[in-house]
Motif scaffolding. Structure first.
Motif, PDB file in Angstrom:
ATOM      1  N   ALA A   7       0.845  -1.198   0.000  1.00  0.00           N
ATOM      2  CA  ALA A   7       0.000   0.000   0.000  1.00  0.00           C
ATOM      3  C   ALA A   7       0.881   1.248   0.000  1.00  0.00           C
ATOM      4  N   GLY A   8       2.002   1.190   0.707  1.00  0.00           N
ATOM      5  CA  GLY A   8       2.953   2.301   0.706  1.00  0.00           C
ATOM      6  C   GLY A   8       3.539   2.540  -0.677  1.00  0.00           C
ATOM      7  N   VAL A   9       3.828   1.457  -1.400  1.00  0.00           N
ATOM      8  CA  VAL A   9       4.332   1.590  -2.777  1.00  0.00           C
ATOM      9  C   VAL A   9       3.292   2.292  -3.635  1.00  0.00           C
ATOM     10  N   ALA A  10       2.048   1.836  -3.547  1.00  0.00           N
ATOM     11  CA  ALA A  10       0.980   2.419  -4.362  1.00  0.00           C
ATOM     12  C   ALA A  10       0.809   3.907  -4.062  1.00  0.00           C
ATOM     13  N   LEU A  11       0.794   4.257  -2.793  1.00  0.00           N
ATOM     14  CA  LEU A  11       0.643   5.659  -2.410  1.00  0.00           C
ATOM     15  C   LEU A  11       1.825   6.491  -2.894  1.00  0.00           C
ATOM     16  N   VAL A  25       3.926   5.874  -5.398  1.00  0.00           N
ATOM     17  CA  VAL A  25       3.914   5.981  -6.859  1.00  0.00           C
ATOM     18  C   VAL A  25       2.862   7.001  -7.291  1.00  0.00           C
ATOM     19  N   TYR A  26       1.702   6.973  -6.656  1.00  0.00           N
ATOM     20  CA  TYR A  26       0.672   7.973  -6.950  1.00  0.00           C
ATOM     21  C   TYR A  26       1.197   9.378  -6.659  1.00  0.00           C
ATOM     22  N   HIS A  27       1.845   9.543  -5.523  1.00  0.00           N
ATOM     23  CA  HIS A  27       2.377  10.848  -5.139  1.00  0.00           C
ATOM     24  C   HIS A  27       3.458  11.308  -6.126  1.00  0.00           C
ATOM     25  N   ALA A  28       4.393  10.423  -6.446  1.00  0.00           N
ATOM     26  CA  ALA A  28       5.457  10.776  -7.392  1.00  0.00           C
ATOM     27  C   ALA A  28       4.875  11.097  -8.766  1.00  0.00           C
ATOM     28  N   GLY A  29       3.879  10.334  -9.188  1.00  0.00           N
ATOM     29  CA  GLY A  29       3.235  10.605 -10.476  1.00  0.00           C
ATOM     30  C   GLY A  29       2.551  11.960 -10.501  1.00  0.00           C
ATOM     31  N   ALA A  30       1.957  12.336  -9.381  1.00  0.00           N
ATOM     32  CA  ALA A  30       1.333  13.664  -9.295  1.00  0.00           C
ATOM     33  C   ALA A  30       2.402  14.751  -9.365  1.00  0.00           C
ATOM     34  N   GLU A  31       3.548  14.503  -8.740  1.00  0.00           N
ATOM     35  CA  GLU A  31       4.639  15.482  -8.801  1.00  0.00           C
ATOM     36  C   GLU A  31       5.176  15.644 -10.215  1.00  0.00           C
ATOM     37  N   TRP A  32       5.237  14.554 -10.964  1.00  0.00           N
ATOM     38  CA  TRP A  32       5.726  14.591 -12.341  1.00  0.00           C
ATOM     39  C   TRP A  32       4.634  15.004 -13.318  1.00  0.00           C
ATOM     40  N   LYS A  33       3.429  15.262 -12.801  1.00  0.00           N
ATOM     41  CA  LYS A  33       2.278  15.688 -13.618  1.00  0.00           C
ATOM     42  C   LYS A  33       1.829  14.600 -14.589  1.00  0.00           C
ATOM     43  N   TRP A  34       2.063  13.318 -14.215  1.00  0.00           N
ATOM     44  CA  TRP A  34       1.585  12.211 -15.035  1.00  0.00           C
ATOM     45  C   TRP A  34       0.086  12.030 -14.854  1.00  0.00           C
ATOM     46  N   TRP A  35      -0.413  12.407 -13.697  1.00  0.00           N
ATOM     47  CA  TRP A  35      -1.829  12.377 -13.394  1.00  0.00           C
ATOM     48  C   TRP A  35      -2.087  13.429 -12.326  1.00  0.00           C
ATOM     49  N   PRO A  36      -3.327  13.832 -12.172  1.00  0.00           N
ATOM     50  CA  PRO A  36      -3.599  14.870 -11.163  1.00  0.00           C
ATOM     51  C   PRO A  36      -3.500  14.307  -9.750  1.00  0.00           C
ATOM     52  N   GLY A  48      17.457  12.782  -9.172  1.00  0.00           N
ATOM     53  CA  GLY A  48      16.305  12.731 -10.059  1.00  0.00           C
ATOM     54  C   GLY A  48      15.031  12.186  -9.443  1.00  0.00           C
ATOM     55  N   LEU A  49      15.084  11.789  -8.174  1.00  0.00           N
ATOM     56  CA  LEU A  49      13.886  11.276  -7.511  1.00  0.00           C
ATOM     57  C   LEU A  49      13.496  12.187  -6.353  1.00  0.00           C
ATOM     58  N   SER A  50      12.203  12.421  -6.234  1.00  0.00           N
ATOM     59  CA  SER A  50      11.691  13.195  -5.099  1.00  0.00           C
ATOM     60  C   SER A  50      11.613  12.287  -3.876  1.00  0.00           C
ATOM     61  N   MET A  51      11.224  12.871  -2.761  1.00  0.00           N
ATOM     62  CA  MET A  51      11.026  12.051  -1.556  1.00  0.00           C
ATOM     63  C   MET A  51       9.992  10.965  -1.814  1.00  0.00           C
ATOM     64  N   ALA A  52       8.955  11.289  -2.561  1.00  0.00           N
ATOM     65  CA  ALA A  52       7.936  10.287  -2.881  1.00  0.00           C
ATOM     66  C   ALA A  52       8.534   9.157  -3.713  1.00  0.00           C
ATOM     67  N   GLY A  53       9.415   9.486  -4.652  1.00  0.00           N
ATOM     68  CA  GLY A  53      10.073   8.460  -5.453  1.00  0.00           C
ATOM     69  C   GLY A  53      10.965   7.567  -4.614  1.00  0.00           C
ATOM     70  N   TRP A  54      11.732   8.166  -3.722  1.00  0.00           N
ATOM     71  CA  TRP A  54      12.588   7.374  -2.828  1.00  0.00           C
ATOM     72  C   TRP A  54      11.728   6.535  -1.887  1.00  0.00           C
ATOM     73  N   ASN A  55      10.609   7.089  -1.451  1.00  0.00           N
ATOM     74  CA  ASN A  55       9.703   6.337  -0.592  1.00  0.00           C
ATOM     75  C   ASN A  55       9.138   5.132  -1.342  1.00  0.00           C
ATOM     76  N   ALA A  56       8.837   5.301  -2.619  1.00  0.00           N
ATOM     77  CA  ALA A  56       8.334   4.175  -3.419  1.00  0.00           C
ATOM     78  C   ALA A  56       9.365   3.054  -3.467  1.00  0.00           C
ATOM     79  N   LEU A  57      10.626   3.419  -3.684  1.00  0.00           N
ATOM     80  CA  LEU A  57      11.683   2.400  -3.732  1.00  0.00           C
ATOM     81  C   LEU A  57      11.868   1.722  -2.375  1.00  0.00           C
ATOM     82  N   ALA A  58      11.861   2.508  -1.300  1.00  0.00           N
ATOM     83  CA  ALA A  58      12.020   1.941   0.039  1.00  0.00           C
ATOM     84  C   ALA A  58      10.850   1.019   0.377  1.00  0.00           C
ATOM     85  N   SER A  59       9.637   1.469   0.068  1.00  0.00           N
ATOM     86  CA  SER A  59       8.452   0.648   0.350  1.00  0.00           C
ATOM     87  C   SER A  59       8.463  -0.631  -0.481  1.00  0.00           C
ATOM     88  N   LEU A  60       8.906  -0.531  -1.727  1.00  0.00           N
ATOM     89  CA  LEU A  60       9.002  -1.719  -2.573  1.00  0.00           C
ATOM     90  C   LEU A  60      10.003  -2.716  -1.994  1.00  0.00           C
TER      91      LEU A  60
END
Length: 172
Positions: free
Chosen positions: A85-89, A91-102, A142-154
């Protein structure tokens, strides 16, 4: 299974507890020392780590009671789900930062940390925008805190699954 990982997998609930507390301490450090106010999604990510810490702690106690050792894999599986669930959150956060989705509409277009002058303005009736979920407050390699969090959670989710496999292979 690697001989290096085996001691960690045997004590996975303790390792997951320590990893969760470390991630919370890092987030708190960015906030208090770095002055980076957390956005709503950052606070949600902290809730994931608090949940993982609680599951890990409960598992540490549960496996110590009579007959509790058979539940080790269940707590490891629960940790895998929490970290997933942490990975999903993240990735969603990082995607919002990169403007891939709102990002969430309640958390966009913020101004970052609040300064003393902004607090004075607030006392005079001005509106202050909270930190935005769709703007990276900090980027490293090149990774935000959300991106690093995605990797750590994964990594934590994968290790939790390996711990499940480790416990299921042990003779009961």
């Amino acid at each position: 299974m690697s001989a290096f990982l085996t001691p960690f997998l045997q004590r996975w609930r303790l390792c997951a507890l320590l990893a969760s507390l470390l991630m919370l301490a890092i987030a708190h450090g960015f906030q208090t020392i770095g002055g980076l106010a957390p956005c709503a999604l950052c606070l949600r990510a902290r809730e994931i780590y608090w949940t993982a810490a609680a599951v890990a702690l409960a598992g540490m106690f549960a496996v110590r009671v009579r007959g509790g050792e058979r539940w080790r894999w269940v707590f490891n599986a629960a940790l895998a789900l929490v970290f997933a669930a942490g990975v999903a959150l993240a990735v969603y956060h990082a995607g919002a930062e990169w403007k891939w989705w709102p990002g969430p509409s309640s958390c966009s277009g913020g101004a970052g940390a609040v300064s003393a002058s902004q607090l004075a303005d607030l006392l005079e009736g001005a509106k202050i925008r909270p930190p935005a979920c769709d703007e990276a407050a900090w980027v490293f390699l090149g990774l935000s805190m959300a991106g690093w969090n995605a990797l750590a959670s994964l990594a934590l989710a994968i290790l939790s699954l390996l711990a499940v496999r480790h416990e299921r292979r042990k003779p009961q």
